[in-house]
Motif scaffolding. Sequence first.
Motif, PDB file in Angstrom:
ATOM      1  N   HIS A  56      21.200 -36.406  44.472  1.00 17.33           N
ATOM      2  CA  HIS A  56      20.259 -35.772  45.391  1.00 17.33           C
ATOM      3  C   HIS A  56      19.749 -36.774  46.416  1.00 17.33           C
ATOM      4  O   HIS A  56      19.754 -36.511  47.620  1.00 17.33           O
ATOM      5  CB  HIS A  56      19.102 -35.165  44.585  1.00 17.33           C
ATOM      6  N   ALA A  87      25.233 -30.058  41.488  1.00 16.58           N
ATOM      7  CA  ALA A  87      23.859 -29.710  41.079  1.00 16.58           C
ATOM      8  C   ALA A  87      22.855 -30.174  42.128  1.00 16.58           C
ATOM      9  O   ALA A  87      21.847 -29.505  42.369  1.00 16.58           O
ATOM     10  CB  ALA A  87      23.533 -30.333  39.719  1.00 16.58           C
ATOM     11  N   ALA A  88      23.132 -31.306  42.786  1.00 15.94           N
ATOM     12  CA  ALA A  88      22.229 -31.802  43.831  1.00 15.94           C
ATOM     13  C   ALA A  88      22.160 -30.829  44.999  1.00 15.94           C
ATOM     14  O   ALA A  88      21.078 -30.586  45.554  1.00 15.94           O
ATOM     15  CB  ALA A  88      22.689 -33.170  44.316  1.00 15.94           C
ATOM     16  N   ARG A  91      20.133 -27.906  43.975  1.00 19.91           N
ATOM     17  CA  ARG A  91      18.711 -28.277  44.048  1.00 19.91           C
ATOM     18  C   ARG A  91      18.206 -28.235  45.480  1.00 19.91           C
ATOM     19  O   ARG A  91      17.114 -27.715  45.755  1.00 19.91           O
ATOM     20  CB  ARG A  91      18.510 -29.673  43.465  1.00 19.91           C
ATOM     21  N   GLU A  95      15.127 -26.102  46.875  1.00 17.05           N
ATOM     22  CA  GLU A  95      13.999 -26.732  47.578  1.00 17.05           C
ATOM     23  C   GLU A  95      13.661 -25.967  48.852  1.00 17.05           C
ATOM     24  O   GLU A  95      12.502 -25.813  49.205  1.00 17.05           O
ATOM     25  CB  GLU A  95      14.330 -28.182  47.934  1.00 17.05           C
ATOM     26  N   PHE A 113      10.795 -30.608  40.946  1.00 23.66           N
ATOM     27  CA  PHE A 113      11.904 -30.388  40.026  1.00 23.66           C
ATOM     28  C   PHE A 113      11.722 -31.280  38.812  1.00 23.66           C
ATOM     29  O   PHE A 113      11.619 -32.488  38.923  1.00 23.66           O
ATOM     30  CB  PHE A 113      13.241 -30.655  40.726  1.00 23.66           C
ATOM     31  N   VAL A 116      17.292 -30.589  35.221  1.00 26.02           N
ATOM     32  CA  VAL A 116      18.382 -29.630  35.364  1.00 26.02           C
ATOM     33  C   VAL A 116      19.325 -29.805  34.182  1.00 26.02           C
ATOM     34  O   VAL A 116      19.507 -30.906  33.673  1.00 26.02           O
ATOM     35  CB  VAL A 116      19.143 -29.825  36.705  1.00 26.02           C
ATOM     36  N   TYR A 123      23.557 -23.961  36.585  1.00 24.76           N
ATOM     37  CA  TYR A 123      22.626 -25.085  36.605  1.00 24.76           C
ATOM     38  C   TYR A 123      21.230 -24.492  36.483  1.00 24.76           C
ATOM     39  O   TYR A 123      20.798 -23.730  37.332  1.00 24.76           O
ATOM     40  CB  TYR A 123      22.744 -25.870  37.918  1.00 24.76           C
ATOM     41  N   PHE A 125      17.297 -25.067  36.428  1.00 25.30           N
ATOM     42  CA  PHE A 125      16.301 -26.013  36.922  1.00 25.30           C
ATOM     43  C   PHE A 125      14.929 -25.660  36.386  1.00 25.30           C
ATOM     44  O   PHE A 125      14.533 -24.492  36.407  1.00 25.30           O
ATOM     45  CB  PHE A 125      16.245 -25.977  38.461  1.00 25.30           C
ATOM     46  N   LEU A 127      11.099 -25.994  37.266  1.00 25.60           N
ATOM     47  CA  LEU A 127      10.326 -26.198  38.481  1.00 25.60           C
ATOM     48  C   LEU A 127       8.845 -26.078  38.191  1.00 25.60           C
ATOM     49  O   LEU A 127       8.445 -25.415  37.229  1.00 25.60           O
ATOM     50  CB  LEU A 127      10.718 -25.160  39.545  1.00 25.60           C
TER      51      LEU A 127
END
Length: 183
Positions: A56, A87-88, A91, A95, A113, A116, A123, A125, A127
Amino acid sequence: MLYASARTRSTRADSYLCRMCAETRASVWDHCHDHGYVRGPLCGSCNTFEGKSSAHSFLRDKEGSPLHLLGCRGCLEQRTLPSRYHAALARMHLEATERHVIRSRRCRREPWFEGVELDRGAYRFGLSCWWHDARWTNAVTVVEAAMLVREFVDQALAVAQPTAVVPTPRAASVTPAPVSSHC
């Protein structure tokens, strides 16, 4: 070229400047672990940032990171990124889009976050919003993440070559039927 070929040829990376920062002499040949192709020469600092930082933060904080990753012939041809970046990108999508509801209105703040995990093809997450003491989960399927990766790659290529058309995968070749002429 394949990383194994570069090592066999003993081509030294320190004959080049770093492909990412273009300021420091390179020290290593960076390569894609998913496909095995060399991406280019990197200095120790840029190589450490790519390998040790989170996927990320590398995508978000390192200028030119998408094009560097696409230096891998396999990633470029398949219009993808190494699997650790999927996954990044999921994410990054959350976001930009995910917000919890507080008193019938969407919170304007970007969620925090907390983690994950890959679970049953998605995936997942964790939050939270510390402003409202709210916690929740959201999932992005592996298929959705692959589509986000492809869109990200297409955008990176379009920015790099604004007048070029990004090629689409080739369709199966179809032989046209013979044309008959009737008078």
